[in-house]
Write an enzyme that holds these catalytic residues in place. Structure first.
Site, short mmCIF file in Angstrom:
data_model
loop_
_atom_site.label_atom_id
_atom_site.label_comp_id
_atom_site.label_asym_id
_atom_site.label_seq_id
_atom_site.Cartn_x
_atom_site.Cartn_y
_atom_site.Cartn_z
N LYS A 140 5.82 29.77 54.59
CA LYS A 140 4.78 30.51 55.31
C LYS A 140 5.41 31.57 56.21
O LYS A 140 4.88 32.67 56.35
CB LYS A 140 3.92 29.55 56.13
CG LYS A 140 2.82 30.24 56.92
CD LYS A 140 1.87 29.26 57.57
CE LYS A 140 0.77 30.00 58.32
NZ LYS A 140 -0.25 29.09 58.87
N HIS A 278 -0.30 28.86 8.62
CA HIS A 278 -1.34 29.20 9.59
C HIS A 278 -2.04 27.96 10.13
O HIS A 278 -3.27 27.92 10.25
CB HIS A 278 -2.34 30.18 8.99
CG HIS A 278 -1.71 31.44 8.48
ND1 HIS A 278 -1.00 32.30 9.30
CD2 HIS A 278 -1.65 31.97 7.23
CE1 HIS A 278 -0.56 33.31 8.58
NE2 HIS A 278 -0.93 33.13 7.32
#
Length: 542
Positions: A140, A278
């Site tokens: 922070k 696929h």
């Protein structure tokens, strides 16, 4: 209380001690005093470094078996004070609290504790409290404090210190890594606790993944892509694969390979080969050996298998490798390869060889199937339902029937599970039906699979209506359709699929049943002498 001169200070407390001694030596060289705790302090002292104990900073002893060490204003005020704020600095001076400029902390090993199978009490004890509080506080106040949670960043920080100081850009990067680190840490804990409580679908959910590798591209070359793996590694999946040969994988490679693996697991330890294109199977075979299984899979569709992916549940030997090398294959996945097989396969520079230990391992019971949609996430149970090989009653017993009246006043025949035709399937047909039912479960809907014992002969997938899927499967099979059996992932809405079976010489059908017009399909089968079995469970796959 320990009264320290205002000087550069670093607080170092790590569970992963890799490189920490060298890092701290570099900090000392750059004028930092080291504050540390517990095992880290001991490791640094043993290496000859001067260390200030955390209790000297807090004026309070570690307590509660080490649960409380750094949770103290003398630590957190030193982390959170904004150096550019005169009031903050005046308060520190009044309280005789010194700043802390570098924090090097990584957290209690909750993940490692979980992976070793520790009990609930031990897992809870390895939830870090002070560590996340410190690094979040430091992050922070990023503009004044550099906070390091990853040993890979030690060199970058030391290099910049030697050049005059850690840059703001690096501090922002380190800030980001802190909150990513604590987010993953907390998600592991929350998901563990949810599993302990049997919460299947939480009100909110987070997942922890780590970057496994960059991919060459996404579905198409203009799309970038990356592969992330779950923080808790699973057995028998692509994230645990070891690449033995070939160029890096693409997005489509991984997606297609996963489809092949999912189907392969249905066959247990029976030698099996799944050829995939696929994400759909284009040929599947089982046999007495891996080579026999491969030849059956290849001969199911020699056209589509070109440039495809092979998933194999046994060791690839020289004979199988020789057959594979006759065509172009993108990827081979197997639990092992003989030395001779590797030499043969590595003659092809564009093939990728993946070794996946425990390739036949099934998913954990609590695993979930997920699909990302824009703005949301679809989550469901995996489709684990399948007829058990030992459950032959479905194929032997006549299905119960009931005539009901629909709201429109028409009569409708409702069938239960079992044999719905006059003729029951033969033992050979049953074996073929079981095989095809496993394959159709992993074929994109609408799906039709036809085949014989231990091999597919034709697969129709991804069609917008079922008759096209049936026609596609039969066309792929050609002359092999005669004497094959058929599996459908969902019911026949019309008797047209049966009519195609009659023309092709297909002898038996397995399907879920449940259509309003089931009787029309049953009657068509009876007229042609085709056996048909209703299973009840459908297997849509999208």
């Amino acid at each position: 209380m320990y009264n320290m001169e205002m000087k550069k200070r670093a607080l170092v407390s790590v569970s992963d001690k890799a490189g920490v001694v060298e890092f701290c030596k570099g900090l000392v060289k750059n004028g930092f005093e080291i504050i540390s705790t517990g095992g880290t302090a001991k490791a640094l002292k043993d290496a000859g470094l001067k260390v200030v104990g955390i209790s000297e900073i807090t004026g309070f002893p570690e307590c509660l078996d080490g649960r409380v060490k750094t949770l103290h204003p003398n630590v957190h005020a030193g982390l959170l004070a904004m150096r550019s704020n005169p009031e903050h600095m005046a308060q520190l001076e009044k309280l005789n609290i010194n700043t802390i400029d570098i924090v090097c902390v990584n957290l209690y090993p909750f993940k490692a504790t979980l992976l070793k199978g520790a009990d609930f009490a031990e897992c809870i004890e390895n939830i870090d409290i002070g560590g996340p509080t410190m690094i979040r506080a430091a992050a922070k106040n990023y503009q004044d404090v550099a906070v390091i949670v990853d040993p890979k960043d030690y060199d970058r920080v030391l290099k910049e210190l030697e050049e005059g100081g850690v840059t703001l850009e690096t501090k922002k990067y380190l800030q980001y890594k802190v909150f990513a680190h604590t987010a993953v840490y907390d998600s592991l804990i929350s998901n563990y606790l949810a599993s302990q409580l049997g919460i299947e679908y939480p009100d909110s959910i987070t997942f922890a993944y780590e970057k496994a590798q960059d991919l060459r591209y996404g579905e198409n070359p203009q799309q970038s892509a990356v592969f992330y793996k779950e923080e808790i590694e699973r057995k028998g999946c692509l994230s645990s694969a070891k690449q033995l040969w070939g160029k890096e994988l693409s997005y489509n490679n991984i997606n297609d390979a996963n489809g092949a693996l999912e189907l392969l697991k249905e066959f247990g330890t029976t030698p099996a080969v799944v050829a995939c294109k696929h994400a759909n199977p284009c040929g599947v075979g089982t046999g007495e050996s891996v080579c026999e299984a491969y030849l059956k899979a290849y001969n199911s569709d020699p056209v589509s298998v070109f440039g495809g992916i092979l998933a194999i549940n046994g060791e690839v030997d020289a004979a199988t490798a020789t057959e594979i090398n006759k065509i172009f294959i993108e990827i081979v996945m197997a639990p092992s390869y003989s030395e001779e097989a590797l030499k043969i396969l590595e003659q092809k520079k564009n093939i990728r060889l993946l070794q996946i230990d425990d390739i036949s391992a099934r998913r954990e019971r609590t695993a979930k199937d997920m699909k990302k949609v824009y703005g949301g996430l679809l989550v469901q149970q995996y489709d684990e339902c399948l007829i058990k090989d030992e459950d032959m009653s479905l194929f032997k017993n006549k299905a119960k029937t009931e005539v009901v009246v629909t709201p429109s006043g028409k009569e409708k025949t409702v069938y239960g599970c079992g044999v719905v035709t006059d003729r029951a399937p033969t033992d050979e047909e049953i074996e073929a039906l079981m095989f095809n039912w496993k394959v159709v479960k992993h074929t994109k809907s609408n799906a039709i699979v036809i085949g014989k014992v231990g091999r597919t002969t034709g697969i129709g997938m991804g069609q917008t209506n079922r008759i096209w899927a049936a026609q596609q499967a039969i066309a792929h099979a050609g002359e092999e359709a005669k004497g094959s059996v058929m599996a459908s992932d969902a019911f026949f809405p019309f008797p047209d699929c049966v009519e195609e079976c009659v023309k092709a010489g297909i002898t038996a059908i397995i399907q879920p049943g449940g259509s309003i017009q089931d009787k029309a399909s049953v009657d068509a089968c009876n007229a042609a002498g085709i056996a048909m079995v209703f299973v009840g469970d459908r297997h849509f796959k999208h």
